[in-house]
Design an enzyme around this catalytic site. Structure first.
Site, short mmCIF file in Angstrom:
data_model
loop_
_atom_site.label_atom_id
_atom_site.label_comp_id
_atom_site.label_asym_id
_atom_site.label_seq_id
_atom_site.Cartn_x
_atom_site.Cartn_y
_atom_site.Cartn_z
N HIS A 362 0.81 -1.21 0.00
CA HIS A 362 0.00 0.00 0.00
C HIS A 362 0.84 1.27 0.00
CE1 HIS A 362 -3.39 -2.72 0.74
NE2 HIS A 362 -3.96 -1.85 -0.04
N ARG A 469 -10.21 4.99 -1.34
CA ARG A 469 -9.88 4.05 -0.25
C ARG A 469 -10.15 4.75 1.08
NH1 ARG A 469 -5.57 2.72 -4.10
NH2 ARG A 469 -5.39 0.45 -4.31
N ARG A 505 -15.23 3.29 -1.25
CA ARG A 505 -15.15 1.90 -0.81
C ARG A 505 -15.28 1.86 0.70
NH1 ARG A 505 -9.81 -1.53 -2.02
NH2 ARG A 505 -8.96 -0.20 -0.39
N ASN A 626 -4.91 -6.13 -7.52
CA ASN A 626 -3.77 -6.28 -6.59
C ASN A 626 -3.99 -7.50 -5.72
OD1 ASN A 626 -3.24 -3.79 -7.64
ND2 ASN A 626 -3.94 -2.66 -5.85
N ASP A 627 -5.16 -7.56 -5.11
CA ASP A 627 -5.42 -8.72 -4.24
C ASP A 627 -5.74 -9.96 -5.05
OD1 ASP A 627 -5.00 -8.02 -1.53
OD2 ASP A 627 -6.67 -6.61 -1.71
C1 PEP Z 1 -6.90 -4.24 -5.10
O1 PEP Z 1 -6.79 -5.15 -4.30
O2 PEP Z 1 -6.61 -4.37 -6.31
C2 PEP Z 1 -7.36 -2.91 -4.68
C3 PEP Z 1 -7.63 -1.97 -5.55
O3 PEP Z 1 -7.47 -2.68 -3.36
P1 PEP Z 1 -6.27 -2.44 -2.34
O4 PEP Z 1 -5.01 -2.28 -3.17
O5 PEP Z 1 -6.60 -1.24 -1.55
O6 PEP Z 1 -6.25 -3.70 -1.54
MG MG Z 2 -7.74 -5.02 -2.36
#
Ligand code: PEP
Ligand code: MG
Length: 754
Positions: A362, A469, A505, A626-627
């Site tokens: 992050h 976020r 979110r 990302n996740d």
């Molecule tokens: C993700 O997971 O792609 C996402 C946009 O959320 P974060 O990076 O805040 O987990």
């Molecule tokens: Mg995420």
């Protein structure tokens, strides 16, 4: 031998400087494997020579004087072969060269192992025996392990300028540290080291501005800790037997001992500030105890460390307040947090370097959002020795240059100019649509989270906010913000972008986003209590946030709500129930607000296979690549060690995306991408081919992505995708996409300079 090895490594790691670390190595090696001489040679790249830097067995005045050209002798052979050379009778070996300067007769047994870091031979560790001797496997393994350890110490010292001081001329080109690209760009500035409170190991050396004041602060901190210990002892007197209470007395005595007090004061008077001086004294004591044969005494080492941390805590309470950022600050730390980034004024933050984390951490995301070059996961980062040093951060390649020479600096200044030219070129796209040459519009949205981002986000002129976020304002506070406070924050966003949609979110804490005031300690936080799981378990937190969002949208009605980490319909239904309840409440309280569009983040693999079911309940989807990448590939997005395996262009991730887009579209609903993939020019070609309905990214990437979209027809992207389905690994896919960008004249987007 294992125990000896462990102890030597500990000693090397806590040695105050490189020369002492080298001396420890040679002494211990000589004793442990019973040889006549143990020596370390370091590479002097400028002169293409090995220099004898430490020895136990040769004359001490040979240190620094004995030099041998890289190609010569058995030492040279170790360097060339990059592997151990074990010779029973050295003088009879064709590569043998007699070293006269040591004033010794020839030695026969020879074992040399290279000291290698990231493929560079930094030196050679050698043992010699008077008699003929073929060294055994265990001895060889012992030296190889120590050499690896030494490689780390030398790299640290190289980075802090110590090796060059020692050698007088080590090639400054080699003084760079490798990490992972965190945020593109080139940053040049001075290192400001931040370290977690009371982490003694991470305390940097720093010049004492006023030694007398440092000494007084140190003595006061020691007295404060002693007082605390006395208080603990008194409060436990009733519960603890006398023998155990004696421990407190022992600690107080240790703290007041001459060696502890005088040792630190001496170091302060020699010029180090109090925390740095304390760190050295504590390390020295810890080492003494760790070397004791008696297990009980050995364990006292941890008591000493604990005392050190306690004193440091008091010292920091005094010392930290007055630190000023440099005009061009490169923020450096073991593990940086969002809050630490936020403390430096944006105009003074030139770069970020973190020992932990990776491209998808992050902090890296935040850095990209702020447009600050960042390098993550620099495992060899000598955090304690970088304060105030000049650094160049190459966020494209993930490299940090420490005290770079003029050539390196001017090259990076040139690249910075090119970057400026590139972004000036991109400004021409202002006001132009995000549309492909064959007429397909792909709306671009921004990802935000800081109020201070509003300005750049607005300048980026996207179609709205695709991902706000909300945890970021939660992270930079000391307690949960209340409903009204949250309402004000969200309202600013909604107003600023109105009438464009703003996707808020709901709180996505957990994983690597810990609130300091809501600690969650878990073995496996990314698979634990995270995102919607926490908010559904705490409806009071969830409802407060939902109410704040809804109230903020009154009269604007541009709010969209996005739910993170949803893994199935049960969580979705529960969330919808709470959203309906919050909406009903605020409407009954007289707030006029329409029921907002609701979306689900697709970032947990189980949700991928339920998109049709979910699509019937909600209005839109946003793919959190990302996740999704971390969970699909089973690669922790923050773990430097496996960062090479983390790639959203992995064929499995691309297939999951195809599945999602087809499933969602079959239900007539839209799907965007809001993970970092949406801001990656190479990936965007593929997302265009897949037919996603929108892309949300940090404001800084928006002009570049618009350029990609305006440069390639949708059918070209489709053709590229057809080729990509035939490829089996992420690297080939990236190479192919990059070559397409390069051919289209957009190569500057994927490398430094253009
Ligand atoms: C993700 O997971 O792609 C996402 C946009 O959320 P974060 O990076 O805040 O987990
Ligand atoms: Mg995420």
């Amino acid at each position: 031998m294992l125990e000896t090895l462990r102890r030597i490594i500990q000693e090397v790691n806590t040695a105050p400087d490189l020369q002492r670390a080298l001396n420890i190595i040679v002494e211990r090696v000589k004793k442990t494997i019973k040889v006549d001489v143990a020596s370390v040679y370091l590479s002097d790249a400028d002169r293409s020579q090995h220099v004898l830097m430490a020895t136990d067995g040769f004359r001490q005045d040979a240190v620094g004087k004995v030099r041998a050209d890289f190609g010569t002798g058995l030492v040279g052979m170790v360097r060339e072969r990059e592997e151990p050379v074990n010779v029973e009778d050295a003088p009879s070996h064709p590569r043998y060269r007699f070293i006269g300067e040591t004033g010794e007769k020839p030695y026969h047994g020879f074992l040399g192992v290279p000291i290698i870091q990231h493929g560079n031979v930094l030196g050679v560790l050698v043992v010699r025996h008077r008699e003929k001797r073929k060294f055994g496997e265990e001895e060889e393994a012992f030296l190889v392990t120590l050499a690896a350890q030494l490689a780390g110490a030398i790299t640290h010292a190289g980075a802090s300028g110590e090796v060059s001081r020692l050698l007088d001329a080590l090639d400054s080109q080699s003084m760079f540290l490798n990490g992972l690209p965190g945020a593109k760009g080139v940053g040049i500035g001075q290192a400001l080291v931040v370290y977690p409170l009371a982490n003694l190991d991470a305390v940097p050396d720093r010049k004492a501005e006023d030694p007398a004041a440092e000494e007084a602060a140190f003595r006061k901190a020691v007295d404060d800790v002693k007082d605390d210990l006395r208080k603990y002892s008194a409060s436990m007197a009733a519960a603890l037997p006398v023998e155990d209470l004696a421990l407190f007395d022992a600690l107080i005595m240790m703290l007041g001992s001459e060696s502890m007090l005088d040792g630190t004061v001496e170091r302060i008077r020699a010029g180090n500030w109090a925390p740095g001086a304390l760190r050295e004294t504590i390390h020295e004591h810890v080492q003494v105890f760790q070397n004791m044969e008696d297990t009980y005494l050995r364990q006292r080492a941890s008591d000493i460390s604990d005392l050190g941390r306690r004193v440091l805590t008091y010292l920091q309470a005094v010392g930290e307040v007055s630190r000023e950022p440099f005009p061009q600050t490169i923020l450096v730390g073991e593990e940086l947090s969002a809050g630490q980034l936020a403390e430096i004024p944006m105009s003074q933050l030139a770069g970020i370097v973190s020992a932990r984390g990776s491209t998808s951490s992050h902090v890296a995301i935040l850095a990209r959002a702020m447009g600050v070059p960042a390098v993550m996961g620099v495992e060899d980062l000598p955090v304690g020795r970088l304060e105030g040093q000049k650094l160049v951060v190459d966020g494209y390649r993930g490299i940090v240059y420490v005290n770079p020479n003029d050539t390196v600096c001017s090259e990076f200044i040139r690249l910075q100019h090119e970057e400026t030219r590139l972004s000036a070129g991109l400004k021409n796209l202002r006001g132009k649509e995000s549309i492909t040459p064959d007429g397909v519009t792909i709306p671009l949205y921004v990802n935000t989270g800081l109020i201070s981002d509003i300005e750049p986000s607005l300048n980026a002129e996207g179609s709205g906010v695709g991902l706000y976020r909300t945890e970021i304002p939660f992270l930079v506070r000391e307690n949960f913000p209340g409903e009204d406070e949250q309402m004000r924050i969200y309202r600013k966003m909604l107003e600023a972008f109105s009438p464009r949609p703003v996707t808020l979110r709901t709180l996505d804490i957990g994983g690597d986003k810990m609130l300091p005031y809501f600690p969650v300690n878990e073995e496996n936080p990314f698979l634990g209590w995270r995102g919607i799981r926490i908010t559904l378990d705490h409806p009071e937190i969830f409802l407060t946030q939902l109410r704040a969002m809804l109230r903020a949208s009154s009269g604007l009605d541009n709010l969209q709500i996005l739910l993170p980490m949803v893994s199935g319909v049960v969580e979705l239904d529960e969330s919808l129930k709470l959203i309906r309840r919050a909406h009903k409440e605020v409407v009954e309280e007289g707030v006029a607000v329409r029921f907002p569009p609701i979306g689900v983040m697709l970032e947990v693999p189980s949700a991928v296979y339920l998109v049709e079911m979910m699509a019937r309940r909600i209005d839109f989807f946003s793919i959190g690549t990302n996740d999704l990448t971390q969970y699909l590939l089973a690669v922790d997005r923050n773990n430097t060690r496996v960062a090479g395996l983390y790639d959203s262009l992995h064929p499995s991730v691309l297939r999951a995306l195809r599945y999602i887009v087809e499933g969602v579209h079959s239900e007539g609903k839209p799907v965007c991408v809001c993970g970092e993939m949406a801001g990656d020019p190479a990936a965007v070609l593929l997302l265009m081919g897949l037919g996603v309905d929108g892309l949300s990214m940090n404001a800084g990437s928006l002009p570049q992505i618009k350029w990609v979209i305006r440069s390639f027809r949708q059918d070209e992207a489709g053709d590229l995708l057809d080729e990509v389905w035939k490829l089996e690994d992420p690297h080939s896919i990236r190479r192919l996409c990059n070559s397409i960008l390069e051919l289209g004249g957009l190569g500057g987007l994927v490398r430094a300079g253009n």
